[in-house]
Design an enzyme around this catalytic site. Structure first.
Site, PDB file in Angstrom:
ATOM      1  N   GLY A  29       0.797  -1.227   0.000  1.00  0.00           N
ATOM      2  CA  GLY A  29       0.000   0.000   0.000  1.00  0.00           C
ATOM      3  C   GLY A  29       0.822   1.265   0.000  1.00  0.00           C
ATOM      4  O   GLY A  29       0.294   2.351   0.235  1.00  0.00           O
ATOM      5  N   SER A  30       2.108   1.166  -0.322  1.00  0.00           N
ATOM      6  CA  SER A  30       2.924   2.386  -0.271  1.00  0.00           C
ATOM      7  C   SER A  30       2.515   3.381  -1.359  1.00  0.00           C
ATOM      8  O   SER A  30       2.609   4.592  -1.162  1.00  0.00           O
ATOM      9  CB  SER A  30       4.416   2.051  -0.362  1.00  0.00           C
ATOM     10  OG  SER A  30       4.745   1.602  -1.647  1.00  0.00           O
ATOM     11  N   ASN A  31       2.045   2.884  -2.494  1.00  0.00           N
ATOM     12  CA  ASN A  31       1.584   3.813  -3.541  1.00  0.00           C
ATOM     13  C   ASN A  31       0.268   4.471  -3.144  1.00  0.00           C
ATOM     14  O   ASN A  31       0.045   5.654  -3.436  1.00  0.00           O
ATOM     15  CB  ASN A  31       1.456   3.086  -4.881  1.00  0.00           C
ATOM     16  CG  ASN A  31       2.805   2.928  -5.549  1.00  0.00           C
ATOM     17  OD1 ASN A  31       3.386   3.897  -6.015  1.00  0.00           O
ATOM     18  ND2 ASN A  31       3.323   1.706  -5.559  1.00  0.00           N
ATOM     19  N   ARG A 107      -4.329  -8.580  -9.590  1.00  0.00           N
ATOM     20  CA  ARG A 107      -5.283  -9.410 -10.320  1.00  0.00           C
ATOM     21  C   ARG A 107      -5.428  -8.846 -11.734  1.00  0.00           C
ATOM     22  O   ARG A 107      -5.379  -7.629 -11.913  1.00  0.00           O
ATOM     23  CB  ARG A 107      -6.686  -9.395  -9.667  1.00  0.00           C
ATOM     24  CG  ARG A 107      -6.737  -9.638  -8.197  1.00  0.00           C
ATOM     25  CD  ARG A 107      -6.345 -11.011  -7.795  1.00  0.00           C
ATOM     26  NE  ARG A 107      -7.085 -12.083  -8.471  1.00  0.00           N
ATOM     27  CZ  ARG A 107      -6.720 -13.355  -8.434  1.00  0.00           C
ATOM     28  NH1 ARG A 107      -5.637 -13.717  -7.788  1.00  0.00           N
ATOM     29  NH2 ARG A 107      -7.422 -14.272  -9.057  1.00  0.00           N
ATOM     30  N   ASN A 123      -2.790   2.228 -14.070  1.00  0.00           N
ATOM     31  CA  ASN A 123      -2.050   1.177 -13.373  1.00  0.00           C
ATOM     32  C   ASN A 123      -0.605   1.620 -13.222  1.00  0.00           C
ATOM     33  O   ASN A 123      -0.070   2.306 -14.088  1.00  0.00           O
ATOM     34  CB  ASN A 123      -2.104  -0.117 -14.211  1.00  0.00           C
ATOM     35  CG  ASN A 123      -1.316  -1.253 -13.567  1.00  0.00           C
ATOM     36  OD1 ASN A 123      -1.459  -1.523 -12.379  1.00  0.00           O
ATOM     37  ND2 ASN A 123      -0.486  -1.920 -14.352  1.00  0.00           N
ATOM     38  N   HIS A 125       3.233   0.068 -12.812  1.00  0.00           N
ATOM     39  CA  HIS A 125       3.930  -1.195 -13.061  1.00  0.00           C
ATOM     40  C   HIS A 125       5.433  -0.975 -12.854  1.00  0.00           C
ATOM     41  O   HIS A 125       5.976   0.032 -13.323  1.00  0.00           O
ATOM     42  CB  HIS A 125       3.640  -1.663 -14.491  1.00  0.00           C
ATOM     43  CG  HIS A 125       4.261  -2.976 -14.812  1.00  0.00           C
ATOM     44  ND1 HIS A 125       3.753  -4.179 -14.362  1.00  0.00           N
ATOM     45  CD2 HIS A 125       5.395  -3.290 -15.512  1.00  0.00           C
ATOM     46  CE1 HIS A 125       4.515  -5.170 -14.787  1.00  0.00           C
ATOM     47  NE2 HIS A 125       5.516  -4.661 -15.482  1.00  0.00           N
TER      48      HIS A 125
HETATM   49  C1  GAR Z   1       4.410  -1.642  -6.901  1.00  0.00           C
HETATM   50  O1  GAR Z   1       5.790  -1.711  -7.047  1.00  0.00           O
HETATM   51  C2  GAR Z   1       3.721  -1.759  -8.239  1.00  0.00           C
HETATM   52  O2  GAR Z   1       4.462  -1.256  -9.287  1.00  0.00           O
HETATM   53  C3  GAR Z   1       3.574  -3.243  -8.374  1.00  0.00           C
HETATM   54  O3  GAR Z   1       3.236  -3.680  -7.092  1.00  0.00           O
HETATM   55  C4  GAR Z   1       3.874  -2.848  -6.141  1.00  0.00           C
HETATM   56  C5  GAR Z   1       2.869  -2.458  -5.087  1.00  0.00           C
HETATM   57  O4  GAR Z   1       3.516  -1.752  -4.074  1.00  0.00           O
HETATM   58  N1  GAR Z   1       2.551  -3.568  -9.314  1.00  0.00           N
HETATM   59  C6  GAR Z   1       2.634  -4.609 -10.123  1.00  0.00           C
HETATM   60  O5  GAR Z   1       3.561  -5.386 -10.113  1.00  0.00           O
HETATM   61  C7  GAR Z   1       1.454  -4.764 -11.055  1.00  0.00           C
HETATM   62  N2  GAR Z   1       1.796  -5.596 -12.149  1.00  0.00           N
HETATM   63  P1  GAR Z   1       2.683  -1.045  -2.917  1.00  0.00           P
HETATM   64  O6  GAR Z   1       1.659  -2.058  -2.430  1.00  0.00           O
HETATM   65  O7  GAR Z   1       3.714  -0.721  -1.888  1.00  0.00           O
HETATM   66  O8  GAR Z   1       2.036   0.173  -3.485  1.00  0.00           O
END
Ligand code: GAR
Length: 201
Positions: A29-31, A107, A123, A125
């Site tokens: 959940g950091s984003n 997902r 999204n 990535h």
């Molecule tokens: C992030 O690094 C994002 O780019 C990746 O999951 C992580 C979630 O981090 N997303 C994917 O790989 C999607 N294909 P977070 O939970 O700390 O935000």
């Protein structure tokens, strides 16, 4: 390295003064926290209307409580993809969401969700798309021995990680990098470009 913004964005009309975000998260959940922080500090004129999560142990729940953001659990286990997305669309509509953010949503989404928010689902990535789409993007980058990797914010299309790119940021890949060290370097950039991409909307 700095981030790059697409010169012409395939974005529909300006509704930025009324940006109501529905954020979908499965991970730490950091984003989600970066977006919440950008809003709280006045850098992003938007409101997070709801957090949707599919992992009951997600750390984003703590951030949601801290920022008093409603959180709704959608369990994906044993649920067909289209049915899950129908339920998510319903929640998004209940909270009057007009922009959906997949912030580490692990997902694959279906046209049920994509068609409900045309050009309004983004999204993030952890690679420089179109390189290394899909799962384990960081592992893929390390295996390919690239010298530069990074992250991408893009509009969501039915083919995974294929949509129009809004912003990218590059980071160096160092000789002794592990998945963890490279991911940490990429995440610093993710936390910049995700709010920046939303600002463009
Ligand atoms: C992030 O690094 C994002 O780019 C990746 O999951 C992580 C979630 O981090 N997303 C994917 O790989 C999607 N294909 P977070 O939970 O700390 O935000």
């Amino acid at each position: 390295m700095d981030c790059l913004v697409a010169p012409s964005l395939p974005i529909v009309p300006d509704r930025s003064s009324n940006l109501r975000l529905g954020i979908m998260a499965s991970g730490s959940g950091s984003n989600f926290a970066a977006v919440a922080e950008a809003i709280a500090t006045g850098q992003l004129p938007a409101k997070i209307a709801v957090l949707i999560y599919n992992n009951p142990h997600i750390k984003a729940l703590e951030y949601a409580a801290q920022y008093q953001i409603p959180a709704v659990f959608h369990d994906h286990r044993g649920v067909e993809r289209g049915a899950l997305d129908r339920a998510i669309v319903q929640t998004m509509q209940e909270y009057q969401v007009n922009c959906v953010v997949m912030a580490g949503w692990m997902r694959v989404v279906t046209p049920v969700l994509i068609d409900a928010f045309p050009d309004r689902i983004i999204n993030i990535h952890p690679s420089l798309l179109p390189s290394f789409p899909g799962i384990k993007a960081i592992e893929q980058a390390l295996a390919a021995k690239v010298k530069i990797s990074g992250c991408t914010v893009h509009l969501v299309r039915p083919v995974v990680d294929s949509g129009p790119i809004l912003i990218q940021a590059a980071v160096p890949v160092l000789p002794d990098d592990t998945v963890e060290t490279l991911h940490a370097r990429i995440q610093i950039q993710e936390h910049r470009i995700l709010p920046a991409a939303l600002k463009l909307l």
